[in-house]
Design an enzyme around this catalytic site. Structure first.
Site, short mmCIF file in Angstrom:
data_model
loop_
_atom_site.label_atom_id
_atom_site.label_comp_id
_atom_site.label_asym_id
_atom_site.label_seq_id
_atom_site.Cartn_x
_atom_site.Cartn_y
_atom_site.Cartn_z
N ASP A 1 6.41 -6.93 -0.76
CA ASP A 1 5.54 -7.88 -1.28
C ASP A 1 6.29 -9.26 -2.18
O ASP A 1 5.85 -9.45 -3.06
CB ASP A 1 4.79 -7.32 -2.44
CG ASP A 1 3.82 -5.88 -2.07
OD1 ASP A 1 3.95 -5.52 -0.94
OD2 ASP A 1 3.15 -5.58 -2.74
N CYS B 1 4.66 -1.53 -6.76
CA CYS B 1 4.70 -1.41 -5.34
C CYS B 1 5.82 -0.70 -5.05
O CYS B 1 6.08 -0.01 -4.04
CB CYS B 1 4.40 -2.58 -4.73
SG CYS B 1 2.59 -2.67 -4.79
N LYS C 1 -1.35 -4.38 3.24
CA LYS C 1 -1.77 -2.81 2.45
C LYS C 1 -3.02 -3.10 1.48
O LYS C 1 -3.11 -4.53 1.26
CB LYS C 1 -0.59 -2.00 1.85
CG LYS C 1 -0.23 -2.99 0.81
CD LYS C 1 1.16 -2.00 -0.08
CE LYS C 1 1.90 -2.84 -0.85
NZ LYS C 1 1.09 -3.38 -1.91
N ASP D 1 0.57 -7.12 0.04
CA ASP D 1 -0.69 -6.70 -0.46
C ASP D 1 -1.45 -7.84 0.16
O ASP D 1 -1.39 -9.13 0.35
CB ASP D 1 -0.62 -7.34 -2.24
CG ASP D 1 -0.99 -6.14 -3.14
OD1 ASP D 1 -1.05 -5.00 -2.54
OD2 ASP D 1 -1.44 -6.58 -4.19
#
Ligand code: VGL
Ligand code: ZN
Length: 205
Positions: free
Chosen positions: A16, A141, A102, A58
């Site tokens: 991320d 994450c 995701k 993300d």
């Protein structure tokens, strides 16, 4: 100081590294920008040895359940196809890096890059056995990705200088690191362009 010898089976997983998690973004991780240089050094190391590189992101719909308007804990962030969801321009991601999106549907959140993405299966298909994990954020994450990676049977190297925490509660970052090490993640750091074991990390926390 023991050097880690990289070879077949090794892969880099960057979690991320998106504009919304960097200073100026919607959900900025304090000092998140400090991970960019070490991550670029990791990319050079892995790419230079022809080893696969994975980058999670993300990738939420506008009405994602994790956003405050839907009763979730976070301000809107990483809305798919917006500038906030783009990888940092300072990140030198090779063209053949595998991008893993995701938490792409409104009803489900996913902190782990392994959650609902098929990542474990595609890594296994590539012969990956050991991952070096870096990126944002340590206490969400990165934590969940490392725990899931270990549960999926991968050896996980945690590059402590290339992760940063949100710290909704002070100490969350160190607590997340302690949990990852307790689960079996191996602490490593970059030193002179190589990875070396960082055996003292656990003791420092
Ligand atoms: C993350 C909060 C919400 C992360 C993602 O990437 O750590 N944190 N969504
Ligand atoms: Zn999110």
């Amino acid at each position: 100081m023991s050097a880690i010898v990289l070879g077949k089976g090794d892969a880099l997983l960057i979690v991320d590294l998106q504009n919304d998690f960097l200073p100026g973004g919607r959900l900025a991780v304090p000092r998140g920008d400090l991970v960019v240089d070490p991550i670029n050094a990791l990319i050079a190391l892995y790419h230079g040895r022809g080893l696969p590189i994975y980058a999670s992101r993300d990738w939420h719909p506008e009405d994602h359940c994790s956003f405050t308007a839907q009763g979730g804990p976070w301000p809107p962030h990483c809305v798919a196809r917006t500038e906030g969801a783009a990888f940092s321009r300072a990140l030198r991601l090779p063209a053949d890096a595998v991008v893993v999106s995701k938490a792409v549907s409104a009803a489900e959140d996913a902190y782990s890059a392994f959650n609902g993405t098929g990542l474990a299966r595609s890594m296994l298909a590539e012969g990956v056995t050991r991952l070096a994990v870096c990126g944002l954020a340590t206490d969400y994450c990165v934590l969940n990705t490392v725990l899931d990676g270990i549960a999926a049977g991968f050896e996980v190297l945690l590059v402590a200088q290339a992760i940063r925490a949100v710290e909704v509660t002070p100490g969350d970052g160190d607590r997340a690191i302690t949990r990852m090490l307790a689960a079996g993640a191996v602490p490593v750091r970059l030193s002179a362009g190589r990875l070396v074991a960082d055996a003292e990390l656990g003791a420092r926390l």
